[in-house]
Every structure is written in structure tokens, then in C-alpha cells.
Design an enzyme around this catalytic site. Structure first.
Site, PDB file in Angstrom:
ATOM      1  N   THR A 237       0.791  -1.178  -0.052  1.00  0.00           N
ATOM      2  CA  THR A 237       0.019   0.017   0.092  1.00  0.00           C
ATOM      3  C   THR A 237       1.029   1.339  -0.103  1.00  0.00           C
ATOM      4  O   THR A 237       2.109   1.135   0.443  1.00  0.00           O
ATOM      5  CB  THR A 237      -0.786   0.147   1.350  1.00  0.00           C
ATOM      6  OG1 THR A 237      -1.700  -1.215   1.424  1.00  0.00           O
ATOM      7  CG2 THR A 237      -1.654   1.268   1.260  1.00  0.00           C
ATOM      8  N   ARG A 265     -13.516  -7.942  -0.638  1.00  0.00           N
ATOM      9  CA  ARG A 265     -12.794  -7.612   0.808  1.00  0.00           C
ATOM     10  C   ARG A 265     -12.161  -6.142   0.688  1.00  0.00           C
ATOM     11  O   ARG A 265     -11.424  -5.636  -0.262  1.00  0.00           O
ATOM     12  CB  ARG A 265     -11.560  -8.820   0.865  1.00  0.00           C
ATOM     13  CG  ARG A 265     -10.732  -8.413   2.179  1.00  0.00           C
ATOM     14  CD  ARG A 265      -9.687  -7.775   1.774  1.00  0.00           C
ATOM     15  NE  ARG A 265      -8.763  -7.648   2.809  1.00  0.00           N
ATOM     16  CZ  ARG A 265      -7.685  -6.824   3.061  1.00  0.00           C
ATOM     17  NH1 ARG A 265      -7.433  -6.057   1.910  1.00  0.00           N
ATOM     18  NH2 ARG A 265      -6.895  -6.951   4.117  1.00  0.00           N
ATOM     19  N   ASP A 268      -8.003  -1.909   5.331  1.00  0.00           N
ATOM     20  CA  ASP A 268      -8.222  -0.536   6.131  1.00  0.00           C
ATOM     21  C   ASP A 268      -7.913   0.669   5.064  1.00  0.00           C
ATOM     22  O   ASP A 268      -8.391   1.805   5.438  1.00  0.00           O
ATOM     23  CB  ASP A 268      -6.899  -0.573   7.050  1.00  0.00           C
ATOM     24  CG  ASP A 268      -5.659  -0.783   6.645  1.00  0.00           C
ATOM     25  OD1 ASP A 268      -5.512  -1.290   5.413  1.00  0.00           O
ATOM     26  OD2 ASP A 268      -4.585  -0.433   7.111  1.00  0.00           O
ATOM     27  N   GLY A 289      -0.003  -2.307   5.878  1.00  0.00           N
ATOM     28  CA  GLY A 289       0.242  -3.665   6.602  1.00  0.00           C
ATOM     29  C   GLY A 289      -1.082  -4.306   6.907  1.00  0.00           C
ATOM     30  O   GLY A 289      -1.990  -4.159   5.829  1.00  0.00           O
ATOM     31  N   GLY A 291      -4.485  -5.191   7.134  1.00  0.00           N
ATOM     32  CA  GLY A 291      -5.684  -4.183   6.972  1.00  0.00           C
ATOM     33  C   GLY A 291      -6.646  -4.742   8.000  1.00  0.00           C
ATOM     34  O   GLY A 291      -7.092  -3.835   8.794  1.00  0.00           O
TER      35      GLY A 291
END
Ligand code: GLY
Length: 402
Positions: A237, A265, A268, A289, A291
Site C-alpha cells: 500500500t 474484501r 483498512d 500492513g 488491514g
């Protein structure tokens, strides 16, 4: 790539390989964390993979540009890059081989937010999140509705699955497709742990993966990274936060999310308060990282509230990491599978990067990119030494491979 093949194979055998190769595209050295000193404005921070683009964002701030525009310039780099398989074009797909992207942003000066989740066929979802913020009365659009809104706003539909990402997905599909079942937080999970392959079988499995990768036509120099992505589905990310000389702040986070995820899905990254949070009175923070773990502690919002109540950026980030640890009652048998990095910028320009694990030392530690007149990557401060372990654990592969 810092990890040699021999290191990787022996790590496979020992079961010690974890996250870290997701940052393999990042080049250049990583500095030790800078001692606290008077902050310089403007300043812009991002995840380590933003380093090739952070200068463009900084320049925009120097020229008096908007802080969200500056942050978008940084994250658009990896979104447009077909070779960055964690974001935008070329992102690793879901379990059906379809790329689905998530993003959110917050604009401090106008105290607005925008977000999109599970978007297909649109590359620049960070900019799309800003379009939601600027051109609707909503905060978040998902799926088909978000895609149709994008087209209405002039975005071009394109195939986001590159040939390279498609082949890595096929490698996963043929050898390791086992998302379904008890998750890490499930009481039944311990039984799953007992299915982990013994060391000798792990090496044999790695060799079998090599063979399937060759059969699929994955180039020899790409096979190691492909196998790594199969064994350790990345959540790569990029987050970026920017602060200009007037004290205005914004933040943005964008991702292709967890590789091989179930369709629909969302992690975060599109969740305001988890993947990104900006409060013009306090600061801006974002995450990369695991989520699922970050959503449960509302990480970015927690960090901003911690700073509002007097913690330094470093203390605020460490507290958020400890809340994740608390959710597992400190059980290292589970925490070893989690990784999380927070990028934190306070309104006065003080900043910190913190992570659950150090990552690969010395060449691939978790890092924060910073530009305050000098672009650099600095090592994050970690809660634990070492690297996180592969998730899902290396359970017995399908019988076709035995
Ligand atoms: N942190 C990105 C994700 O879990 O999707």
C-alpha cells in the site's frame, strides 16, 4: 532485491521468511531515524515506496500548491507503475484474478473526506476518492457504483491485470489457494497451526513451486518474488501525508489490497480513521500492513487522538501498535503473523514511522520516506526485532503437488 536466493530458500526451510520483499522495488539506502530536531516546513512523508515520487509532492508544496494535490502526486507514481504490484495498475488481484482497488483521502483545510472500495478497471483510485469528496455529498462509494461514478467523471476504464500479475495469480491458484477457513482470531486457528509443514517438507514444497512457476512461463529472475507473493500474500500500500508552510495538512492512502483476497474484501486503506486520518488541528497519519488488524484499532484515528492528548508522534504510533498486540493478549504465536507500519505527521512538522517488526536488516527494513528539503528514507522504530511470518501459515499444499 536484497534477499538472496540462498537466503530465501534457507528462510523457507527455517520458516523465517516474512514481509519485506514487498518493498523490493524501493532502491537506495535507508538512513537511521533522525534525532528529534526543529521541524522544517513544508514537509511531506510517505511509505518507503513513495521515495521516487516524493520530490514532485514536495515541489508542489514549495510552489504553494494544495496539500492534498501534493500527496496525490506522490501516490499516483506507484498507481501508474505496472511494475509496482501493490497499488493501481499491475496490483495483485483477488482470488478470481480481478484487480480491486481501495483508497481514501482527507483534506485538512476544508475538513472533508472521500473514499472508494473494491473498485475495478480504474487505475487512479486515490484521485477518485478526491472526486467523491469534491463532487458528491457522500464520503464513500464502493464496487460497481464507484466505477460508474469514475467513468462519469472522465476516468478511463482499463484492464489493470498485467501479464506478470496474472501469472503470479495462476501460481497461487495452482498451489496455495486456501484463504477459506478459520482466521487468526478464530479459536479454531490453533488446529490449523498444527498443520504447518515440517522443515524438510517446506523445502520440497518450495522446489515444487519453482517447477510450477517455470511451467507457467514466469521468467527465472521473477520466480523468487512470485513464490514469495504466493507464500506471503502482500498487503502493499502507499500512504502520503503533506504539511505546507501555512500549516495546512492532508493525507491519502491507496492500495490493491491483500493479494488473493475474496472478491469484495476491503482492508483498512479505504476506511477513514483506519488507513488514513487527518485532523487540521492535530496532524495526519496513515498505515500500511495487516488491514484487518488496523481496522480493529482504528489505527490512524487512534494516533491522531493520542497526539491530541499530548503524545509525541512516536508515542502515539507505538500505542496503536500495542493495541493490536492487546487484541491478541500478547500471544506471540499469533502476533508473529502480523505486520503494520504507521506514518505520522504532526501539525508542527514533527514526524515518526513505526512498525510492528523491523523488516529485513540491513537492506530492507521498514522505512518512511521524508522530504523537508532533503529526500530520504529512514528506518521505522519497531516494537519487535525481526520479520513477521508468512500468513496464511504454510499448511499442506493441495494433493496435486504431493
Ligand atoms: N493495508 C492494506 C490492506 O490490508 O488491504
Amino acid at each position: 532485491m536484497a534477499l538472496t536466493r540462498r537466503d530465501f530458500v534457507s528462510s523457507i526451510a527455517m520458516g523465517t521468511v516474512g514481509a519485506g520483499l514487498a518493498d523490493a522495488a524501493v532502491t537506495g539506502g535507508v538512513e537511521a531515524r533522525q534525532p528529534m530536531r526543529a521541524a522544517k516546513l513544508p514537509i511531506i512523508i510517505s511509505a518507503g515506496n513513495g521515495i521516487p515520487y516524493i520530490g514532485a509532492g514536495y515541489q508542489h508544496l514549495l510552489e504553494g500548491g494544495d496539500t492534498l494535490d501534493a500527496a496525490l502526486r506522490v501516490v499516483q507514481g506507484p498507481e501508474d507503475d505496472p511494475n509496482d504490484d501493490s497499488v493501481g495498475l499491475g496490483g495483485l488481484p483477488n482470488e478470481e484474478g480481478v484487480v480491486e482497488l481501495d483508497a481514501c483521502c482527507m483534506h485538512g483545510p476544508t475538513r472533508r473526506a472521500g473514499a472508494v472500495g473494491g473498485v475495478r478497471n480504474i487505475k487512479n483510485v486515490a484521485r477518485l476518492a478526491r472526486e467523491v469528496m469534491q463532487h458528491t455529498g457522500h464520503v464513500m462509494l464502493v464496487g460497481e457504483g464507484a466505477e460508474r461514478f469514475a467513468v462519469a467523471r472522465g476516468f478511463v476504464r482499463e484492464n489493470l491485470l498485467t501479464d506478470a500479475s496474472r501469472k503470479v495469480w495462476l501460481l497461487w491458484k495452482e498451489t496455495h489457494a486456501d484463504w477459506w477457513g478459520a482466521g487468526l482470531a478464530d479459536p479454531a486457528w490453533k488446529e490449523r497451526e498444527q498443520q504447518r509443514l515440517h522443515t524438510d517438507r517446506r523445502l520440497q514444497y518450495y522446489q515444487q513451486l519453482q517447477q510450477v512457476a517455470e511451467d507457467l512461463g514466469i521468467e527465472p529472475e521473477l520466480r523468487q518474488a512470485a513464490i514469495h507473493h504466493v507464500l506471503f500474500p502482500p498487503t502493499g500500500t502507499i500512504h502520503c501525508s503533506a504539511l505546507n508552510a501555512k500549516g495546512e495538512m492532508s493525507g491519502v492512502t491507496t492500495t490493491s489490497g491483500l493479494a488473493w483476497k475474496l472478491p469484495g474484501r476491503c482492508g483498512d486503506s479505504p476506511i477513514i480513521g483506519a488507513g488514513c486520518y487527518t485532523d487540521q488541528d492535530v496532524g495526519s497519519a496513515g498505515a500500511t500492513g495487516s488491514g484487518e488488524e488496523n481496522i480493529k484499532v482504528a489505527g490512524a484515528h487512534t494516533i491522531i487522538e493520542n497526539m491530541r492528548h499530548g503524545m509525541s508522534p512516536l508515542e502515539a504510533g507505538m500505542d496503536a501498535l500495542k493495541r493490536i498486540v492487546r487484541n491478541y493478549n500478547g500471544d506471540m504465536n499469533r502476533i508473529k503473523y502480523l505486520d503494520m507500519t504507521y506514518y505520522i505527521l504532526r501539525k508542527d512538522g514533527a514526524y515518526a514511522g513505526v512498525s510492528m517488526w523491523t523488516g529485513y536488516e540491513p537492506d530492507q527494513p521498514h522505512a518512511i520516506a521524508v522530504h523537508d528539503g532533503r529526500p530520504r528514507r529512514e528506518k521505522t522504530v519497531s516494537l519487535y526485532e525481526g520479520v513477521s511470518q508468512e500468513w496464511p501459515p504454510m499448511v499442506a499444499p493441495s494433493s496435486a503437488l504431493l
